[in-house]
Design a protein around this motif. Structure first.
Motif, PDB file in Angstrom:
ATOM      1  N   MET A 154       0.846  -1.190   0.000  1.00 50.02           N
ATOM      2  CA  MET A 154       0.000   0.000   0.000  1.00 50.02           C
ATOM      3  C   MET A 154       0.884   1.244   0.000  1.00 50.02           C
ATOM      4  N   CYS A 155       0.639   2.130  -0.968  1.00 56.21           N
ATOM      5  CA  CYS A 155       1.313   3.422  -1.021  1.00 56.21           C
ATOM      6  C   CYS A 155       0.353   4.498  -0.529  1.00 56.21           C
ATOM      7  N   ALA A 193       4.855   7.415   0.754  1.00 53.42           N
ATOM      8  CA  ALA A 193       5.465   6.336   1.530  1.00 53.42           C
ATOM      9  C   ALA A 193       4.837   5.026   1.101  1.00 53.42           C
ATOM     10  N   VAL A 194       5.497   3.926   1.443  1.00 48.53           N
ATOM     11  CA  VAL A 194       4.980   2.597   1.113  1.00 48.53           C
ATOM     12  C   VAL A 194       5.154   1.711   2.329  1.00 48.53           C
ATOM     13  N   GLY A 220      18.707  -5.246  -1.036  1.00 51.62           N
ATOM     14  CA  GLY A 220      19.256  -3.987  -0.545  1.00 51.62           C
ATOM     15  C   GLY A 220      18.734  -2.751  -1.250  1.00 51.62           C
ATOM     16  N   GLN A 221      17.840  -2.934  -2.204  1.00 54.70           N
ATOM     17  CA  GLN A 221      17.343  -1.808  -2.995  1.00 54.70           C
ATOM     18  C   GLN A 221      16.484  -0.878  -2.143  1.00 54.70           C
ATOM     19  N   TYR A 244      12.743   8.346  -3.194  1.00 52.40           N
ATOM     20  CA  TYR A 244      11.472   9.036  -3.443  1.00 52.40           C
ATOM     21  C   TYR A 244      10.441   8.670  -2.386  1.00 52.40           C
ATOM     22  N   PHE A 245      10.530   7.440  -1.896  1.00 47.45           N
ATOM     23  CA  PHE A 245       9.592   6.955  -0.871  1.00 47.45           C
ATOM     24  C   PHE A 245      10.240   6.961   0.513  1.00 47.45           C
ATOM     25  N   GLY A 246      11.021   7.994   0.765  1.00 42.76           N
ATOM     26  CA  GLY A 246      11.617   8.158   2.086  1.00 42.76           C
ATOM     27  C   GLY A 246      12.701   7.156   2.403  1.00 42.76           C
ATOM     28  N   GLY A 247      13.354   6.623   1.379  1.00 40.24           N
ATOM     29  CA  GLY A 247      14.410   5.644   1.610  1.00 40.24           C
ATOM     30  C   GLY A 247      13.894   4.262   1.947  1.00 40.24           C
ATOM     31  N   ALA A 248      12.645   3.975   1.616  1.00 38.37           N
ATOM     32  CA  ALA A 248      12.050   2.670   1.916  1.00 38.37           C
ATOM     33  C   ALA A 248      12.868   1.543   1.296  1.00 38.37           C
TER      34      ALA A 248
END
Length: 419
Positions: free
Chosen positions: A144-145, A284-285, A350-351, A355-359
């Motif tokens: 969920m984003c 965020a995700v 490790g990816q 853009y998503f806060g370093g998720a």
């Protein structure tokens, strides 16, 4: 990894560089895909390693026209590429015509076995008589984003851990939506009813079509319950009423027109493209998803019997769907691998995504992919029902049609697709 890729290229495609008796010049292979598979550089790499192979890539912008063309050319008996990509939503129409596709378990490289893929991904491409008609490419594990800033402005939990209770079940998700609409002064909770409904239906044990290839819709209580939940949310103002993949939907990301989005792995790229750099860090995700998990999207590479070079085509398809190549496609376009070795790769695990806060998106979607169990059987017409019956009926509800009238529209249209 590069060394392994080189070994695999040799193992899977050694005969591709040799000329069959009577063959003058390179073997010409065509591959037909749609949207973005991340194959442009890979195809050039394969040609460099196999000087006896020349590859033409036919690429269609949208999946609908690609699959319509595929079915039409199957009927005509000519015109198909040596390798045809098939999206999982349209796979049922191909499995229904399995005799027109090569059995890759018979003509493909001997080293390409079922354990290359997640079990559900491999099994979904097998016909009723046991033929393997496609090698799995990517998958679409669901997360969920959400717009962290919009939830914060509404006084709701916003970090990836604290939002998990909101997304635990579909009941909690729509309850949170009612709360958000009230707290935000009437802003929309999600983008489109059809996007949620598709995800809900894909989680069910029984979908639109049963294993007898007959329509289940009228007597499928689980689908009707999903319909009731989604349309109730629409009447409560939770939907932004945007038609998926329309210009308005694209613009809605940038404008913050909705707070949450069902998010298969490939949706991350869509969000970044349409939200733009100015919204970096606002999205965020989380690995919470209503009902636990599911899959939306992902494709297969098939080799139609029309191919004049089926063995060479199968070798190319096997190479493209090897873990090493699928990791490269993931880096290029964000297509999430379905291969078990790729899911164990430190590169993938490790990816992260700034853009998503370093998720830690690799680790997150690997966990979501492993939650998917037995694939739902998708009989002939399943994809058309989703696109041409369910989506228009839900859009009608979003424009003021009653949920009951919308349901009848869905059933009536579905009956014209699956008789």
């Amino acid at each position: 990894m590069l060394a392994a890729a080189g070994l695999l290229a040799g193992a899977c495609g050694a005969s591709g560089g040799e000329q069959p008796a009577g063959q003058s010049g390179p073997i010409e292979l065509t591959i037909a895909t749609f949207t973005e598979f991340g194959y442009e550089d890979l195809l050039r790499e394969y040609e460099s390693a196999h000087p006896g192979i020349k590859i033409t890539h036919r690429k269609t912008g949208k999946g609908g026209p690609h699959h319509q063309n595929l079915i039409a050319k199957l009927g005509a008996g000519s015109g198909l590429a040596d390798i045809e990509a098939v999206e999982e939503g349209h796979l049922s129409n191909v499995l229904d015509k399995a005799s027109r596709f090569n059995d890759l378990s018979q003509i493909g490289p001997a080293g390409v076995t079922a354990d290359r893929w997640l079990p559900w991904k491999y099994e979904a491409a097998r016909s009723k008589d046991g033929k393997l008609i496609g090698y799995g490419t990517d998958s679409g594990p669901l997360a969920m984003c959400y717009r962290k800033d919009l939830l914060e402005a509404a006084g709701m939990p916003a970090d990836p851990q604290s939002v998990k209770p909101l997304f635990a079940t579909w009941e909690s998700y729509f309850a949170a939506g009612r709360d958000y609409v009230a707290r935000s002064g009437g802003k929309a909770w999600f983008d489109s009813a059809s996007q949620n409904f598709n995800s809900m239906v894909n989680q069910l044990e029984l979908g639109y079509v049963g294993r007898d290839d007959k329509l289940t819709l009228e007597n499928n209580a689980a689908i009707r319950d999903s319909w009731n939940q989604v349309t109730a949310a629409v009447t409560q103002g939770q939907s932004a009423k945007l038609s998926p993949f329309s210009n308005e939907w694209n613009t809605g990301f940038k404008q913050g027109a909705f707070a949450t989005k069902v998010c298969p792995a490939w949706m991350l790229g869509v969000i970044k493209e349409h939200s733009g750099p100015e919204n970096a860090g606002k999205w965020a995700v989380t690995d919470a998803f209503p009902g636990g998990g599911g899959n939306w999207g992902g494709s297969y590479l098939t080799v139609p019997t029309q191919s004049k070079h089926p063995k060479e085509a199968a070798e190319l398809a096997a190479w493209l769907t090897a873990p090493e190549q699928q990791l490269k496609a993931f880096v290029a376009k964000g297509n999430f691998p379905s291969q078990t070795k790729a899911l164990e790769s430190p590169q993938l695990l490790g990816q992260t995504d700034p853009y998503f806060g370093g998720a830690r998106i690799g680790e997150l979607f690997v966990a979501q992919a492993r939650k998917v169990k037995q694939p739902q059987y998708k009989g002939p017409g399943d994809g058309q029902i989703q696109e041409n019956a369910a989506a228009p009926a839900l859009q009608a509800v979003e424009q003021g049609t009653s949920p009951e009238a919308g349901w009848q529209q869905l059933v009536t249209t579905a009956k014209t697709i699956v008789r």
